[in-house]
Design an enzyme around this catalytic site. Structure first.
Site, PDB file in Angstrom:
ATOM      1  N   THR B   1       0.840  -1.196   0.000  1.00  0.00           N
ATOM      2  CA  THR B   1       0.000   0.000   0.000  1.00  0.00           C
ATOM      3  C   THR B   1       0.874   1.246   0.000  1.00  0.00           C
ATOM      4  OG1 THR B   1      -1.670  -1.186   1.249  1.00  0.00           O
ATOM      5  CG2 THR B   1      -1.841   1.219   1.244  1.00  0.00           C
ATOM      6  N   ARG B  29     -11.774  -9.705  -2.119  1.00  0.00           N
ATOM      7  CA  ARG B  29     -11.544  -9.023  -0.839  1.00  0.00           C
ATOM      8  C   ARG B  29     -11.139  -7.566  -1.075  1.00  0.00           C
ATOM      9  NH1 ARG B  29      -6.942  -6.192   1.614  1.00  0.00           N
ATOM     10  NH2 ARG B  29      -7.088  -6.466   3.860  1.00  0.00           N
ATOM     11  N   VAL B  30     -11.688  -6.682  -0.294  1.00  0.00           N
ATOM     12  CA  VAL B  30     -11.329  -5.265  -0.322  1.00  0.00           C
ATOM     13  C   VAL B  30     -10.950  -4.842   1.091  1.00  0.00           C
ATOM     14  CG1 VAL B  30     -12.143  -2.916  -0.750  1.00  0.00           C
ATOM     15  CG2 VAL B  30     -12.855  -4.769  -2.267  1.00  0.00           C
ATOM     16  N   GLY B  31      -9.838  -4.131   1.227  1.00  0.00           N
ATOM     17  CA  GLY B  31      -9.398  -3.669   2.539  1.00  0.00           C
ATOM     18  C   GLY B  31      -9.844  -2.242   2.833  1.00  0.00           C
ATOM     19  N   GLY B  53      -1.783  -1.015   6.554  1.00  0.00           N
ATOM     20  CA  GLY B  53      -1.737  -2.059   7.574  1.00  0.00           C
ATOM     21  C   GLY B  53      -2.740  -3.147   7.291  1.00  0.00           C
ATOM     22  N   GLY B  55      -5.914  -4.369   6.838  1.00  0.00           N
ATOM     23  CA  GLY B  55      -7.091  -3.595   6.492  1.00  0.00           C
ATOM     24  C   GLY B  55      -8.337  -3.910   7.275  1.00  0.00           C
TER      25      GLY B  55
END
Lengths: 190, 133
Positions: B1, B29-31, B53, B55
């Site tokens: 990130t 998956r989405v953080g 970090g 998520g």
């Protein structure tokens, strides 16, 4: 007369980054990449440009650098593809734009900016985001353009269950034994 | 990130964050990165924040907005608000990572609860710095 203050900071991920794990030349390369990225935004601010343009410039520079998990150098999904997420927000009016699970936009942060400026929405996801960004004439790349050898090796290591120390953004131990411990040397969050 | 926060000469702050997510992720998956208020937040009344970090924890702690709310409603300064959220709220959940933040008065804070974070910033004298650990 004092100049109005400007300020800027960037990050390229966090985790259990252990001194000595990276060869010195790699550390030098990362420092240089960080300098290049913050310079890009700092120049915008020094010229009187907006903070929105400055943060976009920084993130584009980081996305173009294969050392970081964003844009070129993004990690692989389990299926061996790349799915990019990005967001940008303007403190002046709290306007915001975000994309999730995008596949083809070369610079995801620019996609988020396009959502902010050219849609009625805050977040677009998946194939819908891809279609919107294509319609907005945003530069597209094949999904494998984001591949790097380092990320492919990490993907393969995870698939085979071998958890060699690396600077990979990886699953943490949120799901128990699925992914291995997050405190191992070199573990880095995406 | 990766992420960036900035204050311009007109007094406006902004934040941007971008990521490929976590290695070998599944199920789309989405953080926290694209979730406004969690991984990315900017408000001229408080601060601009970008997070990195684990998520799932940053989503549950609504990290960016929590930092800003502490400044706006509880009168915290930027450093205190960032450290409370990263070292107390987030840590209590088990979340690891950090944030970068700037406020409209020019304060800058880099706060993380892991041994390292790739980062760069401009100090009060205008010098640019980079650090890993």
């Amino acid at each position: 007369m004092n100049k109005a203050p400007i300020a800027i900071a960037i990050h390229g991920g966090a985790g259990v980054l252990t001194p000595g794990l990276l060869p010195p030349q790699d550390e030098d390369a990362i420092h240089e990449a960080l300098r290049h990225a913050i310079d890009a935004g700092h120049q915008v601010l020094e010229a009187g440009g907006s903070s929105l343009d400055a943060v976009e410039s920084c993130v584009v520079a980081l996305e173009e650098c294969p050392w970081f998990n964003a844009g070129k150098g993004a990690v692989f999904t389990e299926d061996g593809t790349h799915e990019m997420d990005a967001a940008i927000m303007n403190g002046a009016d709290r306007s915001a734009g975000a994309i999730a699970g995008a596949h083809y936009i070369r610079n995801p942060i620019r996609g988020a900016r396009v959502v902010l400026e050219h849609s009625d929405h805050v977040m677009l996801a998946g194939e819908g985001a891809d279609r919107f960004l294509l319609e907005q004439d945003q530069p597209q790349v094949a999904n494998d353009w984001f591949d790097t050898e380092l990320r492919r090796r990490q993907w393969q290591d995870n698939r085979s269950g071998h958890k060699a120390p690396s600077l990979e953004p990886s699953h943490a131990n949120h799901h128990g034994g699925e992914t291995g411990g997050s405190e191992k040397p070199g573990h880095k969050f995406g | 990130t990766v992420g960036a926060v900035a204050l311009d000469s007109h007094g406006h702050v902004a934040s941007a964050t971008s990521t490929g997510g976590i290695t070998n992720k599944r199920f789309s998956r989405v953080g926290d990165t694209p979730l406004i208020g969690a991984g990315t937040w900017a408000d001229d009344r408080s601060a601009a924040i970008s997070a990195t970090g684990h998520g799932e924890y940053f989503i549950r702690a609504v990290v960016g907005h929590d930092i800003a709310a502490r400044m706006r409603f509880a009168g915290r300064d930027l450093a205190t608000a960032c450290d409370e959220v990263v070292h107390q709220e987030l840590k209590a959940l088990g979340g690891q990572g950090g944030v970068i933040a700037v406020s409209p008065d020019g304060d800058t804070r880099l706060s993380f609860n892991t041994p390292g974070m790739y980062r760069a910033w401009r100090d009060d004298e205008g010098q640019l710095h980079t650090a890993i650990y």
